[in-house]
Design an enzyme around this catalytic site. Structure first.
Site, PDB file in Angstrom:
ATOM      1  N   LYS A  16      20.696   1.513  29.527  1.00  0.00           N
ATOM      2  CA  LYS A  16      20.955   1.079  30.910  1.00  0.00           C
ATOM      3  C   LYS A  16      19.826   0.188  31.432  1.00  0.00           C
ATOM      4  O   LYS A  16      20.077  -0.848  32.042  1.00  0.00           O
ATOM      5  CB  LYS A  16      21.131   2.296  31.839  1.00  0.00           C
ATOM      6  N   ARG A  87      24.419  10.994  39.025  1.00  0.00           N
ATOM      7  CA  ARG A  87      24.239  11.854  37.856  1.00  0.00           C
ATOM      8  C   ARG A  87      25.000  13.157  37.990  1.00  0.00           C
ATOM      9  O   ARG A  87      24.959  13.982  37.079  1.00  0.00           O
ATOM     10  CB  ARG A  87      22.753  12.150  37.671  1.00  0.00           C
ATOM     11  N   ARG A 121      10.970   5.289  22.486  1.00  0.00           N
ATOM     12  CA  ARG A 121      10.876   4.335  23.604  1.00  0.00           C
ATOM     13  C   ARG A 121       9.427   4.167  24.054  1.00  0.00           C
ATOM     14  O   ARG A 121       8.683   5.129  24.171  1.00  0.00           O
ATOM     15  CB  ARG A 121      11.720   4.831  24.788  1.00  0.00           C
ATOM     16  N   ARG A 150       6.700   7.435  28.089  1.00  0.00           N
ATOM     17  CA  ARG A 150       6.986   8.223  29.289  1.00  0.00           C
ATOM     18  C   ARG A 150       6.738   9.706  29.037  1.00  0.00           C
ATOM     19  O   ARG A 150       6.999  10.201  27.954  1.00  0.00           O
ATOM     20  CB  ARG A 150       8.451   8.017  29.690  1.00  0.00           C
ATOM     21  N   ARG A 161      17.281  16.886  28.656  1.00  0.00           N
ATOM     22  CA  ARG A 161      17.927  15.832  29.457  1.00  0.00           C
ATOM     23  C   ARG A 161      19.328  15.552  28.945  1.00  0.00           C
ATOM     24  O   ARG A 161      20.245  15.298  29.736  1.00  0.00           O
ATOM     25  CB  ARG A 161      17.066  14.555  29.447  1.00  0.00           C
TER      26      ARG A 161
END
Ligand code: ADP
Ligand code: ADP
Length: 206
Positions: A16, A87, A121, A150, A161
């Site tokens: 996204k 969400r 990531r 992160r 998650r």
């Protein structure tokens, strides 16, 4: 369409953020992302505690906090790409009261691929650009050296998650599917191929 209103749905790691950058480079729209807004205010005191308490555990930040962020951001924008919100169904209901959407697009990616994408990531803290240790590293050594991971991209938090996504956000996708508004995009193609499909859908929605 000069200023489209786009909702980008997808699991954590679906692409996204990557595709939102393509959209904002190409169209004159705001990137409205609850994840970045919350990360910029991680230690803000709210009556529900700080965002950090939820984010580092991989849980959802309470609805009143995120609804307020989105309402303020959308109020200022003619066109936008909304990423990371809604969400859950209650956020989807809130959104339907404050915005009309031109396109609801889902980036479809399998769960196994998502874990690899999230644990690899890396972010450039100076530009906000998104990279990946295997799939996409910057050419400049200076940029490579300053990349950070992160706090919530560790394997344990990633799995939580993805569980939270299945439980809370999958019903949002089912909802847009039932109303006939959902456009599915194969998110397992290369980033350029995903962008080409997404752009075609945006042009189509004009
Ligand atoms: P990703 O890009 O991996 O999907 P985000 O940056 O969108 O992750 O979100 C990171 C974290 O911020 C989430 O795990 C959650 O704790 C919080 N968050 C972001 N958006 C929302 C939202 N709409 N509702 C509740 N919590 C949110
Ligand atoms: P999201 O915002 O949905 O959580 P990101 O755009 O941050 O997803 O992408 C998650 C990770 O996957 C990043 O490391 C990014 O570089 C990588 N990525 C994004 N799109 C693709 C793709 N089509 N193929 C391979 N890796 C991708």
């Amino acid at each position: 369409m000069s200023e489209p209103k786009i909702l980008l749905l997808g699991a954590p790691g679906a692409g996204k953020g990557t595709q939102s950058s393509n959209i904002t480079d190409h169209y004159d729209v705001e990137h409205v992302t609850t994840g970045d807004a919350l990360r910029a205010n991680k230690d803000m005191q709210t009556e529900h505690g700080t965002p950090r308490e939820y984010m580092d555990a991989g849980e959802l930040v309470p609805d009143p906090v995120v609804n307020e962020i989105v309402e303020a951001a959308l109020g200022d924008a003619d066109g936008f790409v909304l990423d990371g919100y809604p969400r859950n169904l209650s956020q989807a209901e809130y959104l339907s009261d404050i915005a009309d959407l031109d396109l609801v697009a889902l980036l479809d990616v399998s769960k196994e691929e998502l874990v690899d994408r999230l644990t690899g990531r890396r972010m450039d803290p100076e530009t906000g650009d998104i990279y990946h240790t295997e799939f996409n590293m910057p050419d400049e050594e200076e940029v490579r050296d300053r990349l950070v991971q992160r706090d919530d991209d560790t394997e344990e938090t990633v799995r939580e998650r993805l569980r939270v996504f299945e439980e809370n956000t999958q019903p949002v996708i089912d909802h847009y599917e039932e109303t006939g508004d959902l456009v599915r995009i194969d998110g397992e193609q290369t980033p350029d191929e995903v962008w080409s499909d997404l752009k075609a859908e945006i042009e189509d929605a004009a």
